[in-house]
Design a protein around this motif. Structure first.
Motif, PDB file in Angstrom:
ATOM      1  N   UNK A 134      50.530  46.004  48.251  1.00 45.55           N
ATOM      2  CA  UNK A 134      50.503  45.521  46.867  1.00 45.55           C
ATOM      3  C   UNK A 134      49.117  44.953  46.573  1.00 45.55           C
ATOM      4  N   UNK A 135      48.634  45.207  45.379  1.00 45.17           N
ATOM      5  CA  UNK A 135      47.333  44.660  44.957  1.00 45.17           C
ATOM      6  C   UNK A 135      47.405  43.140  44.831  1.00 45.17           C
ATOM      7  N   UNK A 136      46.273  42.503  44.973  1.00 43.57           N
ATOM      8  CA  UNK A 136      46.221  41.061  44.721  1.00 43.57           C
ATOM      9  C   UNK A 136      46.367  40.842  43.217  1.00 43.57           C
ATOM     10  N   UNK A 137      46.804  39.677  42.799  1.00 41.58           N
ATOM     11  CA  UNK A 137      46.925  39.407  41.355  1.00 41.58           C
ATOM     12  C   UNK A 137      45.610  39.598  40.604  1.00 41.58           C
ATOM     13  N   UNK A 138      44.485  39.221  41.210  1.00 38.98           N
ATOM     14  CA  UNK A 138      43.183  39.379  40.551  1.00 38.98           C
ATOM     15  C   UNK A 138      42.840  40.849  40.320  1.00 38.98           C
ATOM     16  N   UNK A 139      43.095  41.671  41.316  1.00 38.89           N
ATOM     17  CA  UNK A 139      42.817  43.104  41.191  1.00 38.89           C
ATOM     18  C   UNK A 139      43.736  43.727  40.147  1.00 38.89           C
ATOM     19  N   UNK A 140      45.008  43.380  40.194  1.00 43.16           N
ATOM     20  CA  UNK A 140      45.966  43.924  39.229  1.00 43.16           C
ATOM     21  C   UNK A 140      45.584  43.546  37.805  1.00 43.16           C
ATOM     22  N   UNK A 141      45.183  42.305  37.608  1.00 43.36           N
ATOM     23  CA  UNK A 141      44.780  41.851  36.275  1.00 43.36           C
ATOM     24  C   UNK A 141      43.534  42.589  35.792  1.00 43.36           C
ATOM     25  N   UNK A 142      42.564  42.757  36.671  1.00 44.91           N
ATOM     26  CA  UNK A 142      41.342  43.479  36.307  1.00 44.91           C
ATOM     27  C   UNK A 142      41.664  44.917  35.907  1.00 44.91           C
ATOM     28  N   UNK A 143      42.518  45.565  36.685  1.00 48.82           N
ATOM     29  CA  UNK A 143      42.917  46.932  36.373  1.00 48.82           C
ATOM     30  C   UNK A 143      43.641  47.004  35.029  1.00 48.82           C
ATOM     31  N   UNK A 144      44.572  46.078  34.821  1.00 47.63           N
ATOM     32  CA  UNK A 144      45.346  46.095  33.581  1.00 47.63           C
ATOM     33  C   UNK A 144      44.453  45.863  32.363  1.00 47.63           C
ATOM     34  N   UNK A 145      43.472  44.989  32.499  1.00 48.20           N
ATOM     35  CA  UNK A 145      42.550  44.751  31.394  1.00 48.20           C
ATOM     36  C   UNK A 145      41.762  46.016  31.063  1.00 48.20           C
ATOM     37  N   UNK A 146      41.378  46.754  32.085  1.00 45.65           N
ATOM     38  CA  UNK A 146      40.677  48.028  31.867  1.00 45.65           C
ATOM     39  C   UNK A 146      41.595  49.011  31.153  1.00 45.65           C
ATOM     40  N   UNK A 147      42.828  49.104  31.614  1.00 48.39           N
ATOM     41  CA  UNK A 147      43.789  50.040  31.020  1.00 48.39           C
ATOM     42  C   UNK A 147      44.100  49.706  29.564  1.00 48.39           C
ATOM     43  N   UNK A 148      44.221  48.447  29.267  1.00 43.36           N
ATOM     44  CA  UNK A 148      44.615  48.047  27.916  1.00 43.36           C
ATOM     45  C   UNK A 148      43.534  48.362  26.876  1.00 43.36           C
ATOM     46  N   UNK A 149      42.295  48.541  27.314  1.00 45.09           N
ATOM     47  CA  UNK A 149      41.226  48.895  26.381  1.00 45.09           C
ATOM     48  C   UNK A 149      40.859  50.381  26.452  1.00 45.09           C
TER      49      UNK A 149
END
Length: 80
Positions: A18-33
């Protein structure tokens, strides 16, 4: 990518760490834009990855997909 390669890639990501919360958040921010993000029935999906965009396949929803450490962005936007 053919169906067999896609299935293998999915299983490697799903059964991996599982990704770390920081990595997951960074990825999600990229995806959302991202221009390839689509919203269907209140869920966000990637329009390029090839995953089914169905509620019965929850792993393809971006908030779940970003948690798979071995998942990757089909456009190469995730640095991790």
């Amino acid at each position: 990518m053919n169906l067999l390669e896609a299935a293998k890639s999915y299983l490697v990501a799903k059964l991996g760490p599982v990704s770390t919360p920081d990595v997951a958040l960074e990825r999600l921010q990229i995806c959302m834009t991202c221009a390839f993000r689509v919203n269907k029935d209140g869920n966000n999906y990637c329009n390029k990855c090839g995953c089914p965009k169905l509620k019965i396949w929850p792993d393809s929803e971006l908030s779940n997909k970003v948690m798979m450490e071995r998942a990757s962005c089909p456009k190469g936007k995730w640095r991790i």
